[in-house]
Design a protein around this motif. Structure first.
Motif, short mmCIF file in Angstrom:
data_model
loop_
_atom_site.label_atom_id
_atom_site.label_comp_id
_atom_site.label_asym_id
_atom_site.label_seq_id
_atom_site.Cartn_x
_atom_site.Cartn_y
_atom_site.Cartn_z
N UNK A 87 2.41 5.06 -6.99
CA UNK A 87 2.07 3.94 -6.11
C UNK A 87 2.95 2.76 -6.49
N UNK A 88 3.61 2.18 -5.50
CA UNK A 88 4.53 1.08 -5.78
C UNK A 88 3.79 -0.21 -6.13
N UNK A 111 -3.43 3.54 -1.45
CA UNK A 111 -3.78 2.74 -2.63
C UNK A 111 -3.08 1.39 -2.48
N UNK A 112 -3.88 0.34 -2.35
CA UNK A 112 -3.31 -0.99 -2.17
C UNK A 112 -3.25 -1.72 -3.50
N UNK A 113 -2.08 -2.26 -3.80
CA UNK A 113 -1.86 -3.03 -5.04
C UNK A 113 -1.64 -4.48 -4.65
N UNK A 122 0.84 -1.20 0.00
CA UNK A 122 0.00 0.00 0.00
C UNK A 122 0.87 1.25 0.00
N UNK A 123 0.55 2.17 -0.90
CA UNK A 123 1.21 3.48 -0.96
C UNK A 123 0.14 4.55 -0.96
N UNK A 127 -8.62 1.58 -3.54
CA UNK A 127 -8.52 2.86 -2.86
C UNK A 127 -9.07 2.72 -1.44
N UNK A 128 -8.21 2.83 -0.45
CA UNK A 128 -8.63 2.68 0.94
C UNK A 128 -9.04 4.01 1.56
N UNK A 129 -9.00 5.09 0.76
CA UNK A 129 -9.32 6.43 1.24
C UNK A 129 -10.63 6.89 0.60
#
Length: 315
Positions: free
Chosen positions: A293-294, A188-190, A184-185, A218-220
Motif C-alpha cells: 500500500x502506497x 486501504x486508505x493512508x 488509497x491502494x 480498511x475500506x473493504x
C-alpha cells in the motif's frame, strides 16, 4: 472489542445532525465516527488536503506537493479540529489509536527529549458525530476545566477560557496542522499529517525534527494485517535513507470490518531544514498473500521563524 458484552450502554447525550457546511465551534461535543470516543472541540485548523485519489484537471494551475511520482495533486482546503479525548475512553481505543498524538520538543539539555500531551487529537470534519448534553462536565480530561467553562446561554454551552486562547496563541507553531496527504491502494486508505516540531543544536550541527500522524483505514470487508513498513527519507542535504521494519510502533494491527482503522504517530529528524518522505506498508491477506500500500509522498518543511519551546502546558 468486548466492551459491550454484559454491559449496559449509558446515555451520553442527544445526537445532532452533522454539519454539511460550515464548521463546528469551540465546545462542540462529539463522538468520533471511526474510533468511537467521546470528545470536545477546542478549535479548528484550516488544512490543505492533498488527495491522490482525486484527479486534478490538467488545465488548472495547481498547488502541487513536491514529491516522488508523476502525479500532480491539487490541495483543497479542509477543516480539521484540535480536540480533547475523554479519559474514560482512552483505555478502549488504545489498541487502535494512540491517545498521545501531540508531542513537542522541550527546552532541555537532551536534544532528543520528546514530550507528549495525552488525550489531544486531530479530527477531520467528516469524523465528527455531534451531540449535546446537559452535563456541565461531560468530558473527563485534566485540561477540560482549565480550557472551557459552562455557559448555559451559549450554543454549544461550553466556551473557551482565556487560558485556552492564550495556550493556542503561544503554542500554535508546533500544534498547527497545515498539510494532509491521502492515498488509497487496494481499498486501504493512508492519511498522513506532518508537523514541524523545531530545531535543536547537536554536536555543532542543526537537527530538525518533525512528527507525523498516520491513519490506516480498511475500506473493504476483507480482514488484512499490517506486516512491514518501508520508508524512503530524502534530505535537502542530499542523503537518501531507507528504513525497513516489522509493523509500526511495535504493532502489526489487524484492520477488519468491525475495527477498520488504526492511527499512530512517529518522528523523524534531518540534518537539513527540509526533505521528503514516502514509502509503502506491506499487508497480509487471510490466505497468506501480501500486497503493498502506497504511503503518499509528503514534504518535511521547517518554518522560517524558529519555534520557541511550548509554554502554558503545566500550571
Amino acid at each position: 472489542r468486548n466492551r459491550l458484552e454484559g454491559k449496559v450502554l449509558e446515555t451520553v447525550g442527544v445526537f445532532e445532525a452533522p454539519k454539511q457546511h460550515g464548521k463546528y465551534e469551540t465546545g462542540q461535543l462529539f463522538l468520533h465516527s471511526v474510533f468511537g470516543y467521546r470528545g470536545i472541540v477546542l478549535f479548528p485548523w484550516q488544512a490543505r488536503l492533498y488527495d491522490r485519489d482525486v484527479a486534478s484537471p490538467v488545465t488548472e494551475k495547481s498547488e502541487s506537493t513536491a514529491g516522488h511520482g508523476s502525479k500532480e495533486v491539487k490541495g483543497k482546503t479542509h477543516t480539521y479540529y484540535q480536540v480533547l479525548i475523554d479519559a474514560r475512553d482512552c483505555p478502549h481505543i488504545s489498541q487502535r489509536s494512540q491517545t498521545e498524538a501531540v508531542t513537542f520538543l522541550a527546552n532541555h539539555d537532551d536534544s532528543r527529549a520528546l514530550y507528549a500531551i495525552p488525550g489531544l487529537d486531530y479530527v477531520s470534519h467528516e469524523d465528527i458525530l455531534p451531540y449535546s448534553s446537559t452535563d456541565q462536565v461531560p468530558i473527563q480530561h485534566e485540561l477540560f476545566e482549565r480550557f472551557l467553562m459552562y455557559d448555559q446561554t451559549k450554543v454549544p454551552p461550553f466556551v473557551a477560557r482565556d487560558t485556552l486562547c492564550a495556550w493556542q496563541e503561544k503554542n500554535h507553531p508546533w500544534l498547527e496542522l497545515s498539510d494532509v496527504h491521502r492515498e488509497t491502494t487496494e481499498n486501504i486508505r493512508v492519511t498522513v499529517i506532518p508537523f514541524y516540531m523545531g530545531m535543536r543544536e547537536a554536536q555543532n550541527s542543526h537537527v530538525y525534527w518533525w512528527r507525523y500522524c498516520i491513519r490506516l483505514e480498511n475500506l473493504d470487508s476483507e480482514v488484512v494485517q499490517l506486516r512491514e513498513r518501508h520508508w524512503r527519507i530524502f534530505s535537502l542535504s542530499g542523503t537518501l535513507e531507507t528504513v525497513r521494519g516489522r509493523g509500526v510502533v511495535g504493532r502489526e494491527p489487524v484492520l477488519s470490518k468491525e475495527q477498520p482503522a488504526f492511527q499512530y504517530s512517529s518522528h523523524v529528524s534531518l540534518q537539513a531544514s527540509s526533505g521528503h518522505m514516502w514509502g509503502t506498508f506491506r499487508f497480509e491477506r487471510p490466505d497468506g498473500s501480501h500486497f503493498d500500500v502506497r504511503i503518499p509522498p509528503f514534504s518535511l518543511e521547517s518554518n522560517k521563524d524558529e519555534k520557541t519551546p511550548p509554554s502554558g502546558l503545566h500550571w
